[in-house]
Design a protein around this motif. Sequence first.
Motif, PDB file in Angstrom:
ATOM      1  N   GLY A  60      -3.433   2.284   4.459  1.00  0.00           N
ATOM      2  CA  GLY A  60      -3.212   2.087   3.034  1.00  0.00           C
ATOM      3  C   GLY A  60      -2.293   3.149   2.462  1.00  0.00           C
ATOM      4  N   ASP A  64       1.317   2.076   1.154  1.00  0.00           N
ATOM      5  CA  ASP A  64       1.655   2.317  -0.254  1.00  0.00           C
ATOM      6  C   ASP A  64       2.922   3.162  -0.363  1.00  0.00           C
ATOM      7  OD1 ASP A  64      -0.585   0.875  -1.042  1.00  0.00           O
ATOM      8  OD2 ASP A  64      -1.761   2.636  -1.607  1.00  0.00           O
ATOM      9  N   PHE A  79      -0.200  -2.870   5.781  1.00  0.00           N
ATOM     10  CA  PHE A  79      -1.276  -3.565   5.071  1.00  0.00           C
ATOM     11  C   PHE A  79      -1.955  -4.593   5.962  1.00  0.00           C
ATOM     12  CE2 PHE A  79       1.237  -2.912   0.869  1.00  0.00           C
ATOM     13  CZ  PHE A  79       0.805  -1.601   0.792  1.00  0.00           C
ATOM     14  N   ARG A  94      -4.163  -5.065  -1.345  1.00  0.00           N
ATOM     15  CA  ARG A  94      -2.807  -4.693  -0.929  1.00  0.00           C
ATOM     16  C   ARG A  94      -2.068  -5.891  -0.347  1.00  0.00           C
ATOM     17  NH1 ARG A  94      -5.597   0.354  -0.137  1.00  0.00           N
ATOM     18  NH2 ARG A  94      -4.305   2.107  -0.831  1.00  0.00           N
TER      19      ARG A  94
END
Length: 172
Positions: A60, A64, A79, A94
Amino acid sequence: ATYYTKSEGILREALSLEPRDLIATAGLGQLALSRHRFRLALALGRRAHAISPTTAGVYGVIGDAELELGRYAKAFKAFDRMAAMKPDVSSYARVSYARELLGHIPAAERAMALAASAAVGAREASSWTHAQLGLLYLGHGRPRLALDQLEIAVDLDPTYYFALDGMAQVQA
Protein backbone atom coordinates in the motif's frame (compact mmCIF):
# COMPACT_ATOMS: atom_id res chain seq x y z
CA ALA A 1 -0.80 17.36 10.83
CA THR A 2 0.11 18.88 14.16
CA TYR A 3 1.37 15.47 15.32
CA TYR A 4 3.56 14.74 12.27
CA THR A 5 6.79 15.93 13.89
CA LYS A 6 6.10 14.10 17.14
CA SER A 7 5.14 10.93 15.24
CA GLU A 8 8.29 11.13 13.16
CA GLY A 9 10.41 11.49 16.28
CA ILE A 10 8.85 8.44 17.90
CA LEU A 11 9.20 6.34 14.74
CA ARG A 12 12.84 7.40 14.28
CA GLU A 13 13.55 6.57 17.92
CA ALA A 14 12.05 3.10 17.37
CA LEU A 15 14.35 2.66 14.35
CA SER A 16 17.37 3.72 16.39
CA LEU A 17 16.58 0.88 18.79
CA GLU A 18 15.75 -1.63 16.04
CA PRO A 19 16.87 -0.53 12.54
CA ARG A 20 14.84 -3.24 10.79
CA ASP A 21 11.57 -2.55 12.60
CA LEU A 22 8.82 -3.07 10.03
CA ILE A 23 6.15 -1.03 11.80
CA ALA A 24 8.40 1.99 12.28
CA THR A 25 9.70 1.82 8.69
CA ALA A 26 6.24 1.48 7.15
CA GLY A 27 4.92 4.11 9.56
CA LEU A 28 7.53 6.58 8.35
CA GLY A 29 6.46 5.72 4.80
CA GLN A 30 2.84 6.46 5.60
CA LEU A 31 3.89 9.69 7.31
CA ALA A 32 5.89 10.70 4.22
CA LEU A 33 2.78 10.07 2.10
CA SER A 34 0.75 12.32 4.39
CA ARG A 35 3.34 15.04 3.95
CA HIS A 36 3.36 14.58 0.15
CA ARG A 37 6.97 13.43 0.19
CA PHE A 38 6.34 10.71 -2.33
CA ARG A 39 9.92 9.81 -3.27
CA LEU A 40 10.79 9.38 0.40
CA ALA A 41 7.62 7.34 0.92
CA LEU A 42 8.59 5.06 -1.96
CA ALA A 43 12.09 4.56 -0.56
CA LEU A 44 10.65 3.75 2.87
CA GLY A 45 8.05 1.44 1.33
CA ARG A 46 10.79 -0.42 -0.52
CA ARG A 47 12.84 -0.63 2.69
CA ALA A 48 9.79 -2.05 4.51
CA HIS A 49 9.33 -4.52 1.64
CA ALA A 50 12.95 -5.66 2.05
CA ILE A 51 12.27 -6.26 5.73
CA SER A 52 9.04 -8.19 5.11
CA PRO A 53 8.00 -8.92 1.51
CA THR A 54 5.02 -10.92 2.75
CA THR A 55 3.38 -8.03 4.62
CA ALA A 56 0.52 -6.70 2.51
CA GLY A 57 0.56 -3.19 3.97
CA VAL A 58 3.98 -2.36 2.54
CA TYR A 59 2.48 -2.72 -0.93
CA GLY A 60 0.00 0.00 0.00
CA VAL A 61 2.81 2.42 0.85
CA ILE A 62 4.68 1.52 -2.34
CA GLY A 63 1.56 1.69 -4.49
CA ASP A 64 0.38 5.01 -3.06
CA ALA A 65 3.81 6.55 -3.65
CA GLU A 66 4.05 5.17 -7.20
CA LEU A 67 0.56 6.49 -7.93
CA GLU A 68 1.40 9.98 -6.71
CA LEU A 69 4.60 9.93 -8.77
CA GLY A 70 2.51 9.14 -11.87
CA ARG A 71 3.73 5.57 -12.24
CA TYR A 72 0.30 4.03 -12.57
CA ALA A 73 1.28 0.59 -13.87
CA LYS A 74 3.64 0.04 -10.94
CA ALA A 75 1.06 1.39 -8.49
CA PHE A 76 -1.68 -0.87 -9.81
CA LYS A 77 0.62 -3.88 -9.67
CA ALA A 78 1.38 -3.09 -6.02
CA PHE A 79 -2.32 -2.71 -5.20
CA ASP A 80 -3.17 -5.99 -6.94
CA ARG A 81 -0.42 -7.74 -4.99
CA MET A 82 -1.70 -6.22 -1.76
CA ALA A 83 -5.26 -7.38 -2.45
CA ALA A 84 -4.09 -10.87 -3.37
CA MET A 85 -2.11 -11.13 -0.13
CA LYS A 86 -4.69 -9.59 2.19
CA PRO A 87 -8.10 -8.75 0.77
CA ASP A 88 -9.37 -6.12 3.18
CA VAL A 89 -10.81 -2.60 3.29
CA SER A 90 -7.47 -0.97 2.57
CA SER A 91 -6.55 -3.13 -0.41
CA TYR A 92 -10.02 -3.15 -1.99
CA ALA A 93 -10.31 0.65 -1.64
CA ARG A 94 -6.99 1.12 -3.43
CA VAL A 95 -8.03 -1.27 -6.20
CA SER A 96 -11.30 0.64 -6.53
CA TYR A 97 -9.50 3.95 -6.91
CA ALA A 98 -7.09 2.49 -9.47
CA ARG A 99 -9.96 1.09 -11.52
CA GLU A 100 -11.76 4.42 -11.41
CA LEU A 101 -8.61 6.18 -12.64
CA LEU A 102 -8.57 3.79 -15.59
CA GLY A 103 -12.22 4.53 -16.34
CA HIS A 104 -13.39 1.06 -15.33
CA ILE A 105 -16.29 2.34 -13.26
CA PRO A 106 -18.30 -0.88 -12.77
CA ALA A 107 -15.11 -2.64 -11.63
CA ALA A 108 -14.35 0.28 -9.29
CA GLU A 109 -17.84 0.03 -7.83
CA ARG A 110 -17.46 -3.73 -7.31
CA ALA A 111 -14.11 -3.28 -5.56
CA MET A 112 -15.51 -0.59 -3.24
CA ALA A 113 -18.52 -2.82 -2.49
CA LEU A 114 -16.01 -5.52 -1.48
CA ALA A 115 -14.30 -2.95 0.75
CA ALA A 116 -17.67 -2.18 2.36
CA SER A 117 -18.36 -5.85 2.98
CA ALA A 118 -14.87 -6.30 4.44
CA ALA A 119 -15.55 -3.43 6.86
CA VAL A 120 -18.62 -5.02 8.47
CA GLY A 121 -18.31 -4.74 12.22
CA ALA A 122 -15.91 -1.79 12.09
CA ARG A 123 -18.20 1.23 12.31
CA GLU A 124 -15.81 3.94 11.14
CA ALA A 125 -14.36 1.89 8.28
CA SER A 126 -17.84 0.79 7.28
CA SER A 127 -19.13 4.36 7.23
CA TRP A 128 -16.11 5.43 5.20
CA THR A 129 -16.50 2.69 2.59
CA HIS A 130 -20.23 3.29 2.15
CA ALA A 131 -19.58 7.03 1.80
CA GLN A 132 -16.86 6.35 -0.75
CA LEU A 133 -19.14 4.05 -2.71
CA GLY A 134 -21.87 6.68 -2.58
CA LEU A 135 -19.53 9.36 -3.89
CA LEU A 136 -18.36 7.00 -6.62
CA TYR A 137 -21.97 6.49 -7.69
CA LEU A 138 -22.63 10.22 -7.51
CA GLY A 139 -19.57 11.06 -9.56
CA HIS A 140 -20.78 8.79 -12.32
CA GLY A 141 -24.38 9.88 -12.58
CA ARG A 142 -26.16 7.51 -10.20
CA PRO A 143 -27.56 9.78 -7.48
CA ARG A 144 -30.19 7.36 -6.17
CA LEU A 145 -27.61 4.64 -5.51
CA ALA A 146 -25.32 7.31 -4.06
CA LEU A 147 -27.96 8.43 -1.59
CA ASP A 148 -28.65 4.83 -0.55
CA GLN A 149 -24.97 4.28 0.32
CA LEU A 150 -24.60 7.62 2.06
CA GLU A 151 -27.68 6.90 4.18
CA ILE A 152 -26.11 3.60 5.24
CA ALA A 153 -22.97 5.49 6.22
CA VAL A 154 -24.99 7.98 8.29
CA ASP A 155 -27.03 5.18 9.89
CA LEU A 156 -23.74 3.63 11.03
CA ASP A 157 -22.46 6.95 12.37
CA PRO A 158 -24.89 9.91 12.46
CA THR A 159 -21.99 12.32 13.05
CA TYR A 160 -19.90 11.19 10.08
CA TYR A 161 -19.46 14.54 8.35
CA PHE A 162 -18.05 13.04 5.17
CA ALA A 163 -21.29 11.13 4.56
CA LEU A 164 -23.42 14.11 5.58
CA ASP A 165 -21.52 16.26 3.08
CA GLY A 166 -22.06 13.60 0.40
CA MET A 167 -25.80 13.58 1.11
CA ALA A 168 -25.87 17.36 0.71
CA GLN A 169 -24.10 16.98 -2.64
CA VAL A 170 -26.70 14.45 -3.81
CA GLN A 171 -29.55 16.66 -2.68
CA ALA A 172 -28.01 19.70 -4.39
